[in-house]
Design a protein around this motif. Structure first.
Motif, PDB file in Angstrom:
ATOM      1  N   PHE A   2       0.837  -1.203   0.000  1.00 31.27           N
ATOM      2  CA  PHE A   2       0.000   0.000   0.000  1.00 31.27           C
ATOM      3  C   PHE A   2       0.873   1.256   0.000  1.00 31.27           C
ATOM      4  O   PHE A   2       0.629   2.197  -0.768  1.00 31.27           O
ATOM      5  N   LEU A   3       1.898   1.289   0.847  1.00 32.61           N
ATOM      6  CA  LEU A   3       2.761   2.471   0.944  1.00 32.61           C
ATOM      7  C   LEU A   3       3.580   2.672  -0.326  1.00 32.61           C
ATOM      8  O   LEU A   3       3.752   3.807  -0.787  1.00 32.61           O
ATOM      9  N   THR A   4       4.051   1.593  -0.923  1.00 28.66           N
ATOM     10  CA  THR A   4       4.760   1.698  -2.197  1.00 28.66           C
ATOM     11  C   THR A   4       3.829   2.247  -3.270  1.00 28.66           C
ATOM     12  O   THR A   4       4.228   3.078  -4.093  1.00 28.66           O
ATOM     13  N   GLY A   5       2.577   1.805  -3.253  1.00 27.36           N
ATOM     14  CA  GLY A   5       1.589   2.321  -4.195  1.00 27.36           C
ATOM     15  C   GLY A   5       1.368   3.819  -4.035  1.00 27.36           C
ATOM     16  O   GLY A   5       1.195   4.537  -5.030  1.00 27.36           O
ATOM     17  N   GLN A   6       1.387   4.311  -2.799  1.00 26.99           N
ATOM     18  CA  GLN A   6       1.248   5.750  -2.567  1.00 26.99           C
ATOM     19  C   GLN A   6       2.422   6.518  -3.185  1.00 26.99           C
ATOM     20  O   GLN A   6       2.233   7.566  -3.801  1.00 26.99           O
ATOM     21  N   LEU A   7       3.625   5.984  -3.018  1.00 31.40           N
ATOM     22  CA  LEU A   7       4.799   6.630  -3.618  1.00 31.40           C
ATOM     23  C   LEU A   7       4.722   6.586  -5.143  1.00 31.40           C
ATOM     24  O   LEU A   7       5.037   7.571  -5.823  1.00 31.40           O
ATOM     25  N   GLN A   8       4.273   5.459  -5.696  1.00 28.07           N
ATOM     26  CA  GLN A   8       4.152   5.331  -7.154  1.00 28.07           C
ATOM     27  C   GLN A   8       3.110   6.301  -7.707  1.00 28.07           C
ATOM     28  O   GLN A   8       3.335   6.929  -8.749  1.00 28.07           O
ATOM     29  N   ASN A   9       1.985   6.432  -7.024  1.00 21.59           N
ATOM     30  CA  ASN A   9       0.949   7.378  -7.477  1.00 21.59           C
ATOM     31  C   ASN A   9       1.487   8.802  -7.528  1.00 21.59           C
ATOM     32  O   ASN A   9       1.236   9.544  -8.481  1.00 21.59           O
ATOM     33  N   TYR A  10       2.234   9.184  -6.498  1.00 16.84           N
ATOM     34  CA  TYR A  10       2.812  10.521  -6.446  1.00 16.84           C
ATOM     35  C   TYR A  10       3.828  10.713  -7.575  1.00 16.84           C
ATOM     36  O   TYR A  10       3.819  11.737  -8.270  1.00 16.84           O
ATOM     37  N   ALA A  11       4.700   9.719  -7.757  1.00 17.53           N
ATOM     38  CA  ALA A  11       5.731   9.816  -8.803  1.00 17.53           C
ATOM     39  C   ALA A  11       5.097   9.926 -10.186  1.00 17.53           C
ATOM     40  O   ALA A  11       5.531  10.727 -11.017  1.00 17.53           O
ATOM     41  N   ARG A  12       4.060   9.148 -10.429  1.00 13.44           N
ATOM     42  CA  ARG A  12       3.387   9.210 -11.742  1.00 13.44           C
ATOM     43  C   ARG A  12       2.680  10.554 -11.939  1.00 13.44           C
ATOM     44  O   ARG A  12       2.742  11.144 -13.017  1.00 13.44           O
ATOM     45  N   LYS A  13       1.996  11.012 -10.900  1.00 15.02           N
ATOM     46  CA  LYS A  13       1.255  12.277 -10.987  1.00 15.02           C
ATOM     47  C   LYS A  13       2.176  13.440 -11.351  1.00 15.02           C
ATOM     48  O   LYS A  13       1.816  14.309 -12.133  1.00 15.02           O
ATOM     49  N   HIS A  14       3.376  13.454 -10.766  1.00 15.23           N
ATOM     50  CA  HIS A  14       4.309  14.562 -10.970  1.00 15.23           C
ATOM     51  C   HIS A  14       5.441  14.218 -11.945  1.00 15.23           C
ATOM     52  O   HIS A  14       6.368  15.019 -12.090  1.00 15.23           O
ATOM     53  N   THR A  15       5.370  13.037 -12.564  1.00 19.82           N
ATOM     54  CA  THR A  15       6.384  12.530 -13.496  1.00 19.82           C
ATOM     55  C   THR A  15       7.804  12.592 -12.915  1.00 19.82           C
ATOM     56  O   THR A  15       8.728  13.101 -13.547  1.00 19.82           O
ATOM     57  N   PHE A  16       7.939  12.089 -11.686  1.00 17.05           N
ATOM     58  CA  PHE A  16       9.243  11.973 -11.028  1.00 17.05           C
ATOM     59  C   PHE A  16       9.704  10.525 -11.108  1.00 17.05           C
ATOM     60  O   PHE A  16       8.878   9.612 -11.046  1.00 17.05           O
ATOM     61  N   PRO A  17      11.001  10.284 -11.195  1.00 17.10           N
ATOM     62  CA  PRO A  17      11.492   8.908 -11.063  1.00 17.10           C
ATOM     63  C   PRO A  17      11.153   8.389  -9.653  1.00 17.10           C
ATOM     64  O   PRO A  17      11.359   9.091  -8.668  1.00 17.10           O
ATOM     65  N   ILE A  18      10.655   7.169  -9.570  1.00 17.21           N
ATOM     66  CA  ILE A  18      10.204   6.621  -8.288  1.00 17.21           C
ATOM     67  C   ILE A  18      11.324   6.555  -7.263  1.00 17.21           C
ATOM     68  O   ILE A  18      11.099   6.746  -6.069  1.00 17.21           O
ATOM     69  N   ASP A  19      12.556   6.341  -7.703  1.00 18.52           N
ATOM     70  CA  ASP A  19      13.650   6.220  -6.740  1.00 18.52           C
ATOM     71  C   ASP A  19      14.111   7.565  -6.172  1.00 18.52           C
ATOM     72  O   ASP A  19      15.019   7.613  -5.351  1.00 18.52           O
ATOM     73  N   THR A  20      13.466   8.667  -6.586  1.00 18.89           N
ATOM     74  CA  THR A  20      13.786   9.977  -6.009  1.00 18.89           C
ATOM     75  C   THR A  20      12.714  10.433  -5.023  1.00 18.89           C
ATOM     76  O   THR A  20      12.768  11.546  -4.515  1.00 18.89           O
ATOM     77  N   VAL A  21      11.743   9.571  -4.749  1.00 19.30           N
ATOM     78  CA  VAL A  21      10.596   9.941  -3.915  1.00 19.30           C
ATOM     79  C   VAL A  21      10.653   9.187  -2.591  1.00 19.30           C
ATOM     80  O   VAL A  21      10.941   7.987  -2.560  1.00 19.30           O
ATOM     81  N   ALA A  22      10.392   9.900  -1.497  1.00 17.32           N
ATOM     82  CA  ALA A  22      10.346   9.281  -0.168  1.00 17.32           C
ATOM     83  C   ALA A  22       9.282   9.995   0.669  1.00 17.32           C
ATOM     84  O   ALA A  22       8.874  11.116   0.354  1.00 17.32           O
ATOM     85  N   PHE A  23       8.868   9.349   1.748  1.00 20.47           N
ATOM     86  CA  PHE A  23       7.843   9.927   2.609  1.00 20.47           C
ATOM     87  C   PHE A  23       8.420  10.917   3.605  1.00 20.47           C
ATOM     88  O   PHE A  23       9.484  10.692   4.183  1.00 20.47           O
ATOM     89  N   GLY A  24       7.678  11.996   3.819  1.00 22.67           N
ATOM     90  CA  GLY A  24       7.818  12.850   4.976  1.00 22.67           C
ATOM     91  C   GLY A  24       6.610  12.547   5.853  1.00 22.67           C
ATOM     92  O   GLY A  24       5.638  11.943   5.384  1.00 22.67           O
ATOM     93  N   PHE A  25       6.641  12.957   7.110  1.00 26.01           N
ATOM     94  CA  PHE A  25       5.571  12.598   8.043  1.00 26.01           C
ATOM     95  C   PHE A  25       5.103  13.819   8.811  1.00 26.01           C
ATOM     96  O   PHE A  25       5.920  14.564   9.348  1.00 26.01           O
ATOM     97  N   GLU A  26       3.787  14.023   8.839  1.00 24.41           N
ATOM     98  CA  GLU A  26       3.204  15.127   9.592  1.00 24.41           C
ATOM     99  C   GLU A  26       2.135  14.575  10.521  1.00 24.41           C
ATOM    100  O   GLU A  26       1.200  13.903  10.069  1.00 24.41           O
ATOM    101  N   ILE A  27       2.273  14.858  11.812  1.00 24.55           N
ATOM    102  CA  ILE A  27       1.257  14.444  12.785  1.00 24.55           C
ATOM    103  C   ILE A  27       0.031  15.326  12.583  1.00 24.55           C
ATOM    104  O   ILE A  27       0.135  16.550  12.476  1.00 24.55           O
ATOM    105  N   ILE A  28      -1.134  14.695  12.529  1.00 23.53           N
ATOM    106  CA  ILE A  28      -2.388  15.424  12.337  1.00 23.53           C
ATOM    107  C   ILE A  28      -3.019  15.669  13.704  1.00 23.53           C
ATOM    108  O   ILE A  28      -3.166  14.747  14.498  1.00 23.53           O
ATOM    109  N   HIS A  29      -3.371  16.897  13.971  1.00 19.28           N
ATOM    110  CA  HIS A  29      -3.949  17.260  15.265  1.00 19.28           C
ATOM    111  C   HIS A  29      -5.468  17.167  15.249  1.00 19.28           C
ATOM    112  O   HIS A  29      -6.159  18.016  15.789  1.00 19.28           O
ATOM    113  N   LYS A  30      -5.980  16.142  14.602  1.00 16.28           N
ATOM    114  CA  LYS A  30      -7.417  15.872  14.548  1.00 16.28           C
ATOM    115  C   LYS A  30      -7.629  14.399  14.794  1.00 16.28           C
ATOM    116  O   LYS A  30      -6.746  13.584  14.516  1.00 16.28           O
ATOM    117  N   ASN A  31      -8.805  14.053  15.268  1.00 19.73           N
ATOM    118  CA  ASN A  31      -9.183  12.656  15.363  1.00 19.73           C
ATOM    119  C   ASN A  31      -9.318  12.122  13.939  1.00 19.73           C
ATOM    120  O   ASN A  31      -9.805  12.818  13.055  1.00 19.73           O
TER     121      ASN A  31
END
Length: 152
Positions: free
Chosen positions: A19-48
């Protein structure tokens, strides 16, 4: 019903890495970036997680992760020691936000390992890696000595 969830209960996935790899692939395809240049950043959400009504533009909201022997303090926006007699605590929802050429932070975070199961056991005979390890996530920390596994 919408085609996609707003916040994914990652604990319910049998193989969350796909699932997480798919999220990275979707982002890379959307922005036409090579997949090996994409990684996750993390933001804590202050909502339930139930209060999240729209999905993010990029990446995904994830909930269902727990800390063992620690807790996340929303007031101080930092991982901290757990309360007495409180071994497991649920993390707030986290935005897994893909970025291209993301620089790893060198302070202010704790690199927290994520496992599929509590016991963290099981190793592949071919590589010696854990079959239950999913990934590292970066949690905000106000401790200077909290960075994990990068030698600082």
């Amino acid at each position: 019903l919408s085609k996609y969830e707003t916040c994914y209960w990652i604990t319910g996935f049998y193989f969350p890495q796909a699932f997480l790899t798919g999220q990275l692939q979707n982002y890379a395809r959307k922005h036409t970036f090579p997949i090996d240049t994409v990684a996750f950043g993390f933001e804590i959400i202050h909502k339930n997680a139930n209060d999240l009504t729209t999905k993010p533009e990029d990446g995904c909201y994830v909930n269902g992760l727990f800390l063992e022997g620690a807790r996340f303090d929303l007031d101080n926006h930092s991982i901290t020691a757990s309360r007495p007699k409180e071994l497991y605590t649920e993390l707030p929802a986290i935005h897994f936000l893909p970025k291209q050429n993301r620089k790893l932070p060198t302070s202010g975070i704790y690199r927290c390992p994520v496992y599929k199961i509590l016991s963290r056991q099981g190793t592949l005979s071919t590589t010696g890696h854990s079959t239950n390890f999913v990934m590292w996530i970066e949690l905000p920390s106000n401790r200077q000595t909290c960075i994990n596994n990068i030698g600082l």
